[in-house]
Design an enzyme around this catalytic site. Structure first.
Site, PDB file in Angstrom:
ATOM      1  N   ARG A 210      -6.869  14.103 -40.577  1.00 53.33           N
ATOM      2  CA  ARG A 210      -7.397  12.789 -40.241  1.00 53.33           C
ATOM      3  C   ARG A 210      -8.901  12.834 -40.025  1.00 53.33           C
ATOM      4  O   ARG A 210      -9.507  11.801 -39.738  1.00 53.33           O
ATOM      5  CB  ARG A 210      -6.734  12.289 -38.956  1.00 53.33           C
ATOM      6  CG  ARG A 210      -5.682  11.213 -39.187  1.00 53.33           C
ATOM      7  CD  ARG A 210      -5.221  10.746 -37.816  1.00 53.33           C
ATOM      8  NE  ARG A 210      -4.547   9.491 -37.847  1.00 53.33           N
ATOM      9  CZ  ARG A 210      -3.223   9.349 -37.913  1.00 53.33           C
ATOM     10  NH1 ARG A 210      -2.463  10.402 -38.033  1.00 53.33           N
ATOM     11  NH2 ARG A 210      -2.692   8.150 -37.862  1.00 53.33           N
TER      12      ARG A 210
ATOM     13  N   ARG B  39      -7.571   1.477 -33.638  1.00 51.83           N
ATOM     14  CA  ARG B  39      -7.154   2.552 -34.559  1.00 51.83           C
ATOM     15  C   ARG B  39      -7.735   2.329 -35.952  1.00 51.83           C
ATOM     16  O   ARG B  39      -8.050   3.282 -36.657  1.00 51.83           O
ATOM     17  CB  ARG B  39      -5.629   2.626 -34.608  1.00 51.83           C
ATOM     18  CG  ARG B  39      -5.047   3.229 -33.336  1.00 51.83           C
ATOM     19  CD  ARG B  39      -3.589   2.924 -33.162  1.00 51.83           C
ATOM     20  NE  ARG B  39      -2.762   3.566 -34.160  1.00 51.83           N
ATOM     21  CZ  ARG B  39      -1.539   3.181 -34.460  1.00 51.83           C
ATOM     22  NH1 ARG B  39      -1.004   2.130 -33.856  1.00 51.83           N
ATOM     23  NH2 ARG B  39      -0.851   3.830 -35.350  1.00 51.83           N
TER      24      ARG B  39
HETATM   25  P1  ADP Z   1       0.335   5.925 -37.885  1.00 54.89           P
HETATM   26  O1  ADP Z   1       1.811   5.983 -38.229  1.00 54.89           O
HETATM   27  O2  ADP Z   1      -0.089   4.614 -37.415  1.00 54.89           O
HETATM   28  O3  ADP Z   1      -0.522   6.414 -39.016  1.00 54.89           O
HETATM   29  P2  ADP Z   1       0.662   8.374 -36.415  1.00 54.89           P
HETATM   30  O4  ADP Z   1       2.042   8.372 -35.944  1.00 54.89           O
HETATM   31  O5  ADP Z   1       0.351   9.211 -37.622  1.00 54.89           O
HETATM   32  O6  ADP Z   1       0.158   6.890 -36.646  1.00 54.89           O
HETATM   33  O7  ADP Z   1      -0.315   8.822 -35.254  1.00 54.89           O
HETATM   34  C1  ADP Z   1      -0.283   8.205 -33.987  1.00 54.89           C
HETATM   35  C2  ADP Z   1      -1.428   8.741 -33.132  1.00 54.89           C
HETATM   36  O8  ADP Z   1      -1.289  10.170 -32.972  1.00 54.89           O
HETATM   37  C3  ADP Z   1      -2.819   8.561 -33.724  1.00 54.89           C
HETATM   38  O9  ADP Z   1      -3.362   7.288 -33.436  1.00 54.89           O
HETATM   39  C4  ADP Z   1      -3.592   9.696 -33.034  1.00 54.89           C
HETATM   40  O10 ADP Z   1      -3.913   9.372 -31.702  1.00 54.89           O
HETATM   41  C5  ADP Z   1      -2.558  10.813 -33.001  1.00 54.89           C
HETATM   42  N1  ADP Z   1      -2.640  11.682 -34.186  1.00 54.89           N
HETATM   43  C6  ADP Z   1      -1.687  11.846 -35.144  1.00 54.89           C
HETATM   44  N2  ADP Z   1      -2.106  12.700 -36.099  1.00 54.89           N
HETATM   45  C7  ADP Z   1      -3.358  13.095 -35.730  1.00 54.89           C
HETATM   46  C8  ADP Z   1      -4.344  13.960 -36.296  1.00 54.89           C
HETATM   47  N3  ADP Z   1      -4.128  14.601 -37.460  1.00 54.89           N
HETATM   48  N4  ADP Z   1      -5.519  14.102 -35.640  1.00 54.89           N
HETATM   49  C9  ADP Z   1      -5.749  13.486 -34.479  1.00 54.89           C
HETATM   50  N5  ADP Z   1      -4.885  12.648 -33.895  1.00 54.89           N
HETATM   51  C10 ADP Z   1      -3.693  12.449 -34.509  1.00 54.89           C
END
Ligand code: ADP
Ligand code: ADP
Ligand code: ZN
Length: 213
Positions: A88, A171
């Protein structure tokens, strides 16, 4: 085969990653799911991650990278995997590339699921998630067979704390600042493919199958 899913929060990365994993018989690895499982189980990692997630911020690279590298060392990853929500940030992508290079491996495909910001807020408020198995549904677009119950595992579905409109807006900003630069990064390494994420989920999957053939 090593596949990365890119796209804004709510673009449909998880929905498509699950299908890819099933079709190619490789694990679906979602860092968000791993964090949520840790929060549910009350681990130290979960407590630390929750502070950031509730604010719509990214969990620090240091924590996230360690977690991901440990996960892909598992035996079930030897034929590849589909990463959903990782990398990310540019530093996360660089660490992944470096670690793969040590093994003589590389990312084969980065699939960007493209959905404009206008569609995202609506998608997220209708998303219902299963915190047990990671499946997601939508009140309008992808209904579970039984209201409020996960088709796959029978658990109760919830609206995630971070899917409320205020947090989603935050986000999205974080996505544009920190994650979107990965599109250039993977274009340069010639593995980027973009699909239109606004069409029906089955049609999004068809487009992805074409790319992976
Ligand atoms: P979405 O389904 O909306 O894409 P995720 O479930 O992948 O969201 O992620 C939810 C939250 O978990 C993110 O907003 C972040 O806070 C954290 N997160 C998930 N993956 C990462 C990552 N690779 N780096 C940093 N934070 C992460
Ligand atoms: P991400 O993992 O990128 O955050 P999800 O796969 O969880 O996104 O999808 C976000 C929400 O949008 C979920 O409620 C999901 O059921 C729904 N959804 C996924 N793909 C589509 C699509 N092509 N059209 C409409 N809704 C979708
Ligand atoms: Zn479930």
């Amino acid at each position: 085969m090593k596949i990365i899913m890119l796209g804004a929060p709510g673009a449909g990365k998880g929905t498509q990653a699950k299908r890819i994993a099933e079709k190619f018989n490789i694990p679906h690895i979602s860092t968000g799911d791993i964090f949520r499982a840790n929060i549910k189980n009350g681990t130290e990692l979960g407590k630390e991650a929750k502070k950031y997630m509730d604010e719509g911020q990214l969990v620090p690279d240091e924590l996230t990278v360690r977690l991901l590298l440990d996960r892909v060392k598992n035996d079930d990853c030897k034929n590849g995997y589909v990463l959903d929500g990782f990398p990310r940030t540019i530093p996360q992508a660089e660490v992944l590339d470096r670690e793969l290079e040590k093994l003589g491996e590389k990312v084969d495909y980065a699939v960007d699921v493209d959905v404009p910001d206008e569609n995202i807020i609506n998608r997220m408020s209708g998303r219902r998630a299963c915190l047990k198995c990671g499946a997601t549904y939508h009140l309008q677009y992808l209904k579970p067979k039984k209201d409020g119950i996960c088709d796959s595992c029978g658990s109760e579905l919830v609206l995630r704390d971070d899917d409320k409109p205020e947090t989603v807006k935050k986000r999205l900003t974080v996505y544009h600042e920190q994650t979107q630069p990965l599109i250039d990064y993977y274009t340069k390494s010639r593995v980027l493919h973009t699909v239109d994420g606004t069409v029906d989920p089955d049609d999004v999957f068809k487009a992805i199958e074409e790319i992976l053939r």
